[in-house]
Design a protein around this motif. Sequence first.
Motif, short mmCIF file in Angstrom:
data_model
loop_
_atom_site.label_atom_id
_atom_site.label_comp_id
_atom_site.label_asym_id
_atom_site.label_seq_id
_atom_site.Cartn_x
_atom_site.Cartn_y
_atom_site.Cartn_z
N GLU A 96 62.60 -53.52 -65.15
CA GLU A 96 61.36 -53.79 -65.91
C GLU A 96 60.66 -55.03 -65.33
O GLU A 96 59.44 -55.01 -65.12
CB GLU A 96 61.72 -54.02 -67.38
N ARG A 100 56.99 -54.73 -63.50
CA ARG A 100 55.84 -55.46 -64.05
C ARG A 100 55.28 -56.43 -63.00
O ARG A 100 54.09 -56.62 -62.89
CB ARG A 100 56.24 -56.23 -65.32
N THR A 104 52.96 -52.61 -62.48
CA THR A 104 53.09 -51.36 -63.24
C THR A 104 52.94 -51.65 -64.73
O THR A 104 53.44 -52.66 -65.22
CB THR A 104 54.50 -50.74 -62.98
N SER A 105 52.24 -50.75 -65.42
CA SER A 105 52.05 -50.96 -66.86
C SER A 105 53.39 -50.82 -67.57
O SER A 105 54.31 -50.15 -67.07
CB SER A 105 51.06 -49.94 -67.42
N LYS A 106 53.47 -51.44 -68.73
CA LYS A 106 54.72 -51.44 -69.48
C LYS A 106 55.17 -50.02 -69.81
O LYS A 106 56.34 -49.67 -69.67
CB LYS A 106 54.48 -52.23 -70.78
N LYS A 107 54.18 -49.20 -70.19
CA LYS A 107 54.47 -47.82 -70.60
C LYS A 107 55.01 -47.02 -69.40
O LYS A 107 56.00 -46.31 -69.52
CB LYS A 107 53.17 -47.20 -71.12
N GLN A 108 54.32 -47.14 -68.29
CA GLN A 108 54.70 -46.40 -67.09
C GLN A 108 56.08 -46.86 -66.60
O GLN A 108 56.91 -46.05 -66.21
CB GLN A 108 53.64 -46.62 -65.99
N PHE A 110 58.51 -48.16 -68.35
CA PHE A 110 59.53 -47.68 -69.28
C PHE A 110 59.89 -46.22 -68.97
O PHE A 110 61.06 -45.84 -68.92
CB PHE A 110 59.05 -47.83 -70.72
N LYS A 111 58.82 -45.43 -68.75
CA LYS A 111 59.00 -44.00 -68.48
C LYS A 111 59.82 -43.78 -67.19
O LYS A 111 60.78 -43.02 -67.17
CB LYS A 111 57.61 -43.36 -68.33
N THR A 114 63.52 -45.12 -67.51
CA THR A 114 64.37 -44.24 -68.32
C THR A 114 64.81 -43.03 -67.50
O THR A 114 65.98 -42.65 -67.49
CB THR A 114 63.62 -43.77 -69.59
#
Lengths: 310, 254
Positions: A96, A100, A104-108, A110-111, A114
């Motif tokens: 993460e 970042r 990279t966006s937080k949402k992207q 995370f995806k 995962t």
Amino acid sequence: MLSVNQLSKSYGDQQALQDVSFELAAGERVALLGANGSGKTTTINSICRLLEWQQGNILFEQQDITKSTDYMRHIGAVLGGCRNVNWRLTASQNAEYFARLHGTSKKQAFKTITRLEEQLGLAQYAKKEVGKLSTGNKQKAALLSALAHQPKLLLLDEPTLGLDIQTVDELQKIIIEQSNELNQAFLITSHDMAFIEKICTRVIVLNKGKVIYSGDIKALKEQLYHFEMRLKLTPPDNTQIEGHLKELWPNHSHLSSEDEQIIVHYDSPEQAFATINWLAQQAIVPLDLTINPLSVETAYQTLLDQEVNA
Amino acid sequence: MSFSALIANETKLQVYEMKQYWFETVSSLVMMCAVFAGLFYGVKSFTTPGDGATSLDGLVFGFLLWIFALSAYSSITKSLVEDNQKGFLEQLFLCPNGFTQLMLARSLVEMMWSVVFVTLIAYITMFVTNNWIDLNFFYFYLLMFISSLSLVGLGFIVSGLALNFKKVGTIAALFNIAFMGLVAIDALPLNIFSLLPFTAGASLSRDILLQNEPLNMFHLAIVVTNSVVYLVVGIFVFKHLVKRAKRLNLLGQY
């Protein structure tokens, strides 16, 4: 995508890279091979802009990497060994942070993390700091961090170092998936020829900072010897046979001596008949005679040895 | 990535580390308080009843200044040396914003944490010693932020040396002690000591917060100039030393 042009780097009198040139296309998996000190890591570090070179340039998508502000967003690297991540954090915390850091966006992030965590088999260690993981999993954590921002170009310096066979297999699978599905390019340095053979379509061989081969891995294999004969004779016979051996090997063969043994590398099994026949005719009984197929690794080393002898 | 996003990312990293190693976080806080209590009672035993209050106020204040100065200076050096030892320093050099900007963001985050810790230590130590000083924390931090930039610049220089020469522990230790002197020196009005980093800022904050003197704009200008000059020179030298380290392939060779 990546174009390395006549790159040269020296440290005092020692030439680390000499006119190194090669290209890498999107989705391609290329191996950078060579013995220790051949210039592999120097090349990787140059591409990462971790060192300065004296001559040549490196272009990424037609832009000089030293002038491009955007370049660093598109590369990911696993550098020497498994010291690429913060050992006080978990694998996903590391990923993460680095994702970042590369914008990279937080949402992207995370995806992607995962998905990759599952693929890499790291999900089960989600709460463990990297420092507490095994060598293989530390290497996976480094790969997770390098892949988390989905770079266009991945540079992996000895990614299989210290890994067991199963982990190497998993690593192979992930690299192939990533490059096939996301069109990511991989430049990989490794001593593990079996690993390289399975995942790379093209190889670049470096020796003493120079490119001595660049091309298809199958074509490289064709240049390599496939068999090795080792002969141990008593001293007078030893001298006698050396002169004859050169005549006895009409085609692709290579002679060397080591530990009082005569070593012959050659292409096809029947080539050995002439020597055995000659030994019989001369009534020479060898102290030892072995014939073995060469592993790709050893065969590749003979290519380097030839280059040194030349 | 914007600079604010960089700061947010660094803050999150620190939260992760502090949470993961909460015992270390708490024990360092307790340690600081213990050191201060020791110092406090040491000084108290030497002071006469007449000058006791002034000396003790000065001690509490000086201690807070020292902690802040130390954290500003070590924000970069500590991070760089530790990351180098942890082995992922090269990965930080791959930051698209550039390593210098990343380190600046990191030092600002460190300073923000210092604000939290210094406030905590201040209240704990004042409570423990029962020596309450009327401190305007807003002015204190404002002046500290401005004057600490000079120490960030100094941190950049030492970090650049660490990248090239690896072992700079002696210089770092020397600075830790030297800061005690820097926070105590009277550098205002303008004198030769005003040229040293942080000294003018420490003097100005003492004048305003301890002596209750009004803000002197000329003195403030000295503090700002001192900080800007040290920071700019620090970054310039650091970039030059990074270039040297890259030329000689010294990055990450620990």
